[in-house]
Design a protein around this motif. Structure first.
Motif, PDB file in Angstrom:
ATOM      1  N   GLY A 135       1.014  -1.136  -0.116  1.00  0.00           N
ATOM      2  CA  GLY A 135      -0.143   0.187   0.022  1.00  0.00           C
ATOM      3  C   GLY A 135       0.915   1.178  -0.117  1.00  0.00           C
ATOM      4  N   TYR A 136       0.435   2.304  -0.447  1.00  0.00           N
ATOM      5  CA  TYR A 136       0.963   3.733  -0.625  1.00  0.00           C
ATOM      6  C   TYR A 136       1.572   4.095   0.832  1.00  0.00           C
ATOM      7  CZ  TYR A 136       1.480   8.907  -1.124  1.00  0.00           C
ATOM      8  OH  TYR A 136       1.975   9.995  -1.051  1.00  0.00           O
ATOM      9  N   ASP A 137       1.025   3.902   1.916  1.00  0.00           N
ATOM     10  CA  ASP A 137       1.540   4.212   3.096  1.00  0.00           C
ATOM     11  C   ASP A 137       2.280   3.301   4.079  1.00  0.00           C
ATOM     12  OD1 ASP A 137       0.415   6.993   3.004  1.00  0.00           O
ATOM     13  OD2 ASP A 137      -1.333   6.247   3.472  1.00  0.00           O
ATOM     14  N   ALA A 138       2.433   1.898   3.517  1.00  0.00           N
ATOM     15  CA  ALA A 138       3.009   0.736   3.985  1.00  0.00           C
ATOM     16  C   ALA A 138       4.428   1.100   4.505  1.00  0.00           C
ATOM     17  CB  ALA A 138       3.084  -0.348   3.090  1.00  0.00           C
ATOM     18  N   PRO A 139       4.643   0.766   5.806  1.00  0.00           N
ATOM     19  CA  PRO A 139       5.939   1.199   6.415  1.00  0.00           C
ATOM     20  C   PRO A 139       7.169   0.176   5.737  1.00  0.00           C
ATOM     21  CG  PRO A 139       4.553  -0.162   8.072  1.00  0.00           C
ATOM     22  CD  PRO A 139       3.666   0.146   6.787  1.00  0.00           C
ATOM     23  N   LEU A 140       7.696   0.738   4.730  1.00  0.00           N
ATOM     24  CA  LEU A 140       8.850  -0.186   4.351  1.00  0.00           C
ATOM     25  C   LEU A 140      10.092   0.581   4.569  1.00  0.00           C
ATOM     26  CD1 LEU A 140       7.123  -0.663   0.787  1.00  0.00           C
ATOM     27  CD2 LEU A 140       7.045  -2.499   2.711  1.00  0.00           C
ATOM     28  N   ASP A 141      11.135  -0.192   4.996  1.00  0.00           N
ATOM     29  CA  ASP A 141      12.444   0.273   5.274  1.00  0.00           C
ATOM     30  C   ASP A 141      13.205   0.286   3.881  1.00  0.00           C
ATOM     31  OD1 ASP A 141      14.542   1.363   6.772  1.00  0.00           O
ATOM     32  OD2 ASP A 141      15.553  -0.607   6.757  1.00  0.00           O
TER      33      ASP A 141
END
Length: 438
Positions: A35-41
């Motif tokens: 998703g657009y706001d997904a917490p991806l590092d």
């Protein structure tokens, strides 16, 4: 997990359609979609907001002209222009380079000329000319993406046309994709010296395309070969194409931005920058091409980028008969098509299907032309609502001659990534592709 790059957009164009999404990249490939706001590092996290995220375009019809006519274009300038226009993969035509790509030795000469100079990934077509049937199998094994043939004079003496008999023999000689410039020499007349565009168009009537397409279809029917009709300009050939595909003939077809955006009615006398073969036709014909694109009869849209020295366009005399026939447009193809497509009610997923996924599938590059897990991270930040005026001096191809000069277009490429790395136009990182290994 930490990624090399994350690119987020509220308008990401995925195989399932347009939606907010984030694409995560590791080692040059798309490793995850979220998703657009997904917490991806990630080492780099790019948030495009409302700027659209597209897969890199795939342009399977580009004349780079190097070696031999590098003064016309060249791999460095052509691929820099491609990247500036959102094209991350191109397939180079076997002419107008010298030597043309009709033997393995010529292919290796071209690869040597391209190596280390490409800002995007580049593959190569082979060619079919009288006398090289014995070279086709070796060229196929050497990794060309298929073979181009002309049914009419190509414009350069080192790449002569084939007749119907030789075309059929070539189709039977190797199991490969054949792409054909379909104009019938018996229907093409010598254009009289004239600055009138109408005189030039009359010399290459729609009947020339219809007759040549019938020749191609007949050869494909008899051999079972896979064939592709290049740069369709005449909608009059569409019924033959539809009937052939209904009968199971392995047939695809492309058209080009200039046929979808320009019309014969708007070409001023003496404006030889509009000359191409087959020619730009009338508005009614253009409407039929758009309808065929919308219903899937036409499979893809590619540039047919065909530049030359400015003096060969004969702007000094405006003589269409003497001018080189070709339009240099690889940098402008996306905004040209998008400007017209949105006016006709099409969306970005349509443009991606025509200009990225469709051409990639045509040549078997399943890891290109789509934002999907496992695909190459070839990405484009496309500001679909921004407008700009075409200034020839800002174009990156070698000679900034264009029929779009001064036109106002919609859609600006803000950034291009090749396998997850931004293309800046400085250090070339494009790879040379081989069919079956890319």
């Amino acid at each position: 997990m930490s990624y090399d790059l994350v690119v987020r957009s509220r308008r990401a164009v995925l195989p399932q359609g347009q939606r907010p999404a984030a694409g995560a990249v590791t080692a040059g490939r798309i490793a995850a979609l979220a998703g657009y706001d997904a917490p991806l590092d990630a080492v780099v996290d790019e948030d495009l907001g409302d700027v659209a995220l597209l897969p890199g375009l795939v342009d399977t019809h580009v004349h780079v002209n190097e070696p031999g006519r590098t003064e016309w274009e060249g791999f460095a300038s052509a691929t820099r222009a491609a990247a500036a226009g959102g094209v991350t993969t191109l397939v180079d035509m076997p002419l107008n380079s010298v030597p043309p790509t009709v033997t393995v030795a010529a292919l290796e000469t071209k690869r040597a000329a391209a190596r280390g100079r490409c800002h995007v990934d580049v593959g190569f077509w082979g060619g079919v000319v009288p006398g090289n049937l014995g070279d086709l199998v070796a060229l196929d094994r050497a990794g060309v993406f298929g073979f181009k043939a002309f049914l009419v004079d190509s414009g350069v003496p080192e790449f002569p046309p084939v007749d119907a008999v030789l075309l059929e023999r070539a189709l039977a000689a190797v199991d490969a994709l054949f792409v054909v410039h379909a104009e019938d020499p018996g229907s093409v007349r010598e254009s009289p010296p004239s600055p009138r565009y109408a005189d030039f168009v009359a010399s290459r009537p729609p009947a020339a395309e219809r007759s040549a397409v019938a020749t191609v279809v007949a050869a494909a029917r008899r051999t079972g070969a896979r064939v592709h009709v290049l740069h369709l300009s005449s909608a009059g050939a569409l019924p033959e194409l539809v009937a052939a595909r209904t009968d199971g003939v392995r047939l695809t077809v492309e058209t080009c931005p200039h046929y979808l955006a320009l019309t014969a009615e708007q070409v001023p006398d003496g404006a030889t920058e509009f000359k191409c073969c087959p020619p730009i036709r009338d508005r009614g014909n253009q409407d039929r091409l758009w309808a065929a694109l919308a219903d899937g009869t036409v499979d893809c849209v590619v540039s047919d980028h065909s530049p030359c020295l400015p003096e060969l366009k004969r702007a000094d005399t405006g003589d269409f008969a003497a001018a080189w026939g070709g339009i240099a447009s690889v940098q402008l193809s996306l905004p040209v098509v998008w400007t017209q497509a949105r006016r006709r009610g099409h969306g970005l997923p349509d443009v991606v299907r025509w200009m990225a996924t469709g051409p990639a599938d045509l040549v078997g590059l399943r890891g290109k032309g789509r934002i999907a897990v496992g695909a190459d991270a070839d990405l484009v930040a496309f500001d679909a609502d921004a407008a700009f005026r075409v200034e020839p001096g800002l174009l990156h191809h070698r000679h900034p001659v264009t029929p779009y000069a001064g036109q106002r277009l919609t859609g600006v490429v803000r950034a291009t990534w090749l396998r997850g790395e931004p293309v800046t136009g400085d250090a070339p990182r494009g790879r040379l592709l081989r069919a079956g290994a890319a």
